[in-house]
Design an enzyme around this catalytic site. Structure first.
Site, PDB file in Angstrom:
ATOM      1  N   THR A 128       0.745  -0.961  -0.017  1.00  0.00           N
ATOM      2  CA  THR A 128      -0.007  -0.171   0.060  1.00  0.00           C
ATOM      3  C   THR A 128       0.935   1.162  -0.041  1.00  0.00           C
ATOM      4  O   THR A 128       0.307   2.501   0.042  1.00  0.00           O
ATOM      5  CB  THR A 128      -1.044  -0.010   1.086  1.00  0.00           C
ATOM      6  OG1 THR A 128      -0.196  -0.246   2.328  1.00  0.00           O
ATOM      7  CG2 THR A 128      -1.990  -1.018   0.952  1.00  0.00           C
ATOM      8  N   SER A 130       3.286   4.546   0.853  1.00  0.00           N
ATOM      9  CA  SER A 130       3.465   5.387   1.589  1.00  0.00           C
ATOM     10  C   SER A 130       2.576   6.796   1.482  1.00  0.00           C
ATOM     11  O   SER A 130       2.238   7.015   0.065  1.00  0.00           O
ATOM     12  CB  SER A 130       5.124   5.745   1.828  1.00  0.00           C
ATOM     13  OG  SER A 130       5.475   6.262   0.607  1.00  0.00           O
ATOM     14  N   GLY A 167      14.166  20.489   2.487  1.00  0.00           N
ATOM     15  CA  GLY A 167      15.156  20.482   1.489  1.00  0.00           C
ATOM     16  C   GLY A 167      15.511  18.779   1.295  1.00  0.00           C
ATOM     17  O   GLY A 167      16.920  18.602   1.347  1.00  0.00           O
ATOM     18  N   HIS A 427      35.087   5.762 -26.225  1.00  0.00           N
ATOM     19  CA  HIS A 427      35.396   7.123 -25.966  1.00  0.00           C
ATOM     20  C   HIS A 427      34.764   8.118 -26.858  1.00  0.00           C
ATOM     21  O   HIS A 427      34.488   7.509 -28.252  1.00  0.00           O
ATOM     22  CB  HIS A 427      36.942   7.103 -26.430  1.00  0.00           C
ATOM     23  CG  HIS A 427      37.603   8.629 -26.675  1.00  0.00           C
ATOM     24  ND1 HIS A 427      37.699   9.378 -25.484  1.00  0.00           N
ATOM     25  CD2 HIS A 427      37.906   9.531 -27.483  1.00  0.00           C
ATOM     26  CE1 HIS A 427      38.053  10.837 -25.999  1.00  0.00           C
ATOM     27  NE2 HIS A 427      38.282  10.632 -27.113  1.00  0.00           N
TER      28      HIS A 427
END
Ligand SMILES: Cc1cc2nc3c(=O)[nH]c(=O)nc-3n(C[C@H](O)[C@H](O)[C@H](O)COP(=O)(O)OP(=O)(O)OC[C@H]3O[C@@H](n4cnc5c(N)ncnc54)[C@H](O)[C@@H]3O)c2cc1C
Ligand SMILES: NC(=O)c1ccc[n+]([C@@H]2O[C@H](COP(=O)([O-])OP(=O)(O)OC[C@H]3O[C@@H](n4cnc5c(N)ncnc54)[C@H](O)[C@@H]3O)[C@@H](O)[C@H]2O)c1
Length: 440
Positions: A128, A130, A167, A427
């Protein structure tokens, strides 16, 4: 009462994966999702995917309206695809209903039109997810133009100014997104620095790049009240009042057990309100499992997927792998440039008394960075000086979300750093810099 082999509550990453695997084996499966806009779960509908579509769209120079339209198109497509994936399996029934335990092995489901029925199965998977952790700040839920990580994705117009409470991962990713669109963003967090779990120079560098995009940091600040002044939102702190067109609050997510009827079962909860599980994700009721965010583990989609592997193997009689054996979990915060981490950093190596060596390479010295015209960031690694095993890496750079998985694979397979030092890489790529990075 309808009888199934397996009941899955919640259409998240682990739940849908298990439903699909059991269904493919001809097992009778019921998967119950209460919200028909959530087939596929948080990640697809309101989490990882929509936020990364928005970020990608803005970084590829689309405007606000285009980015929102692109996000809506991708989400609808993936949601429909997820629903179809299970609905097409003959032995899987998808129910759009709210699920509540009546007892250890009986689930009552109630659909929006009030219909209800009871289902039972020997194996029950709780997935379920969060829910947003809304802080009890005065006026936060009553004020207008205040959003959470879901509602902010449906803004009709781009705000000129945005205040962000929190933050963490969500706050930083939205700050990076909106600042790149030209919105003036301010982040409010009680901590001394952003990314407080990272080494200080990592926080400093990330903050420096975000500040260049106009993000302001109001750290060590505590918001006592949120209120409106006309259409504006005012954040009241000990340092004064700040005014914004819109405010986002993103201060963590908590396991979603509301309405699940856990009290009608013998399922135990942890002190922090998650469903308590053992190393095989089994709850205190045999063959009832809790997977993904609801069990209080790391909140990442790939952890939910890994949870599904553990349960699948366990039910097939293979208990070789469990959460105890889960190591080197990498993560990326999708900033610009993105920050990716795996293993330990230098501070942790020191704390653990490891005989380590570390090396840092600046992105500005990497050929591919010049091709990309993006010289920002660094690669840093920690290795064990005795065993030559890689202990951890922090990559702040373009393409780090891909590269970090390469380092994780080397760590998991105990590949010594000397291998990467001498490996052939194409590269010009960011990966080729691993040669020099592992040169001590
Ligand atoms: C904004 C945001 C960005 C994120 N970005 C990333 C990222 O970039 N990378 C990453 O790895 N993770 C990211 N995450 C975290 C990630 O989305 C979650 O960890 C993951 O989706 C959790 O999946 P889950 O399997 O636990 O369940 P979820 O996908 O959350 O699914 C749970 C489902 O259960 C349903 N449900 C709940 N209760 C019931 C009930 N009683 N009856 C029936 N159905 C019910 C819900 O409606 C929901 O659809 C992000 C999260 C957010 C919010
Ligand atoms: N890229 C990714 O993998 C990704 C992206 C987004 C979200 N996620 C997942 O979603 C989870 C939830 O994200 P989140 O950002 O909501 O939680 P978080 O735990 O990452 O951050 C919560 C922040 O809120 C701050 N905070 C706490 N109390 C506060 C207060 N009173 N005022 C202001 N700030 C306060 C904390 O200091 C912290 O910085 C994450 O833990 C992560 O696992 C992952």
């Amino acid at each position: 009462m309808l009888t199934y082999d397996v009941i899955v509550i919640g259409f998240g990453k682990a739940g849908k994966t298990l439903a699909s695997k059991f269904g493919a084996q001809g097992k009778k499966v019921a998967i119950i999702e209460k919200d028909d806009t959530m087939y596929g779960g948080t990640c697809i509908n309101i989490g990882c995917i929509p936020t990364k579509v928005l970020i990608h769209s803005i970084e590829t120079h689309h405007g606000f309206d285009e980015a929102i339209a692109e996000k809506n198109a991708v989400v609808s497509r993936l949601r429909a695809k997820n629903f179809k994936m299970l609905d097409d399996i003959k032995t899987v029934d998808v129910f759009n209903a709210d699920a509540t335990f009546s007892s250890n092995k009986v689930i009552k489901i109630r659909s929006a039109n009030g219909d209800s029925q009871e289902l039972t199965a020997e194996i029950i998977i709780i997935n379920t997810g969060s829910v947003i952790n809304t802080l009890p700040i005065k006026g936060l839920t009553e004020s207008t133009n205040v959003y959470d990580s879901t509602s902010i994705q449906n803004l009709k117009t781009q705000p000129k100014t945005l205040g962000i409470i929190g933050g963490g991962n969500i706050g930083l990713e939205f700050a990076s997104l909106f600042s790149q669109m030209g919105t003036h963003v301010s982040i409010f967090d009680p901590q001394e620095r952003i990314l407080a779990r990272e080494e200080e120079f990592v926080s400093t560098k990330v903050a420096e790049y975000m500040a260049k995009n106009g993000v302001q940091f109001e750290l060590q600040s505590h918001i006592s009240e949120v209120k409106n002044d006309g259409n504006h939102v005012i954040l009241v702190t000990e340092n004064g009042e700040y005014e914004f067109d819109a405010v986002l609050h993103a201060t963590g997510r908590k396991p979603n057990i509301t309405g699940l009827g856990i009290e009608h079962t013998d399922i135990k909860l942890t002190e922090r309100g998650a469903i308590q599980v053992d190393e095989f994700l089994q709850t205190s009721v045999p063959k009832v499992f809790a997977v993904g965010d609801v069990n209080g583990g790391l909140q990442f989609t790939y952890i939910s997927l890994d949870d599904s592997r553990i349960v699948w193997n366990y039910l097939k009689g293979n208990s070789d792998y469990s959460t105890k054996k889960r190591h080197h979990v990498p993560y990326t915060i999708f900033l610009n440039p993105p920050l990716s981490r795996v293993g330990i950093d230098e501070t942790q190596a020191k704390e653990q008394g490891v005989n380590y060596q570390s090396n840092t390479l600046m992105v500005a010295n990497m050929p591919r960075a010049h091709v990309n015209s993006d010289l920002r960031g660094f690669f840093k690694v920690i290795v064990d000086a005795d065993s030559h095993l890689i202990l951890g890496a922090t990559l702040l750079s373009a393409e780090s979300p891909e590269l970090i998985n390469l380092i994780k694979m080397a760590m998991d397979n105990k590949i010594p750093y000397t291998y990467l030092q001498n490996q052939i890489f194409t590269h010009p790529t960011m990966a080729e810099n691993l040669n020099d990075l592992f040169h001590f």
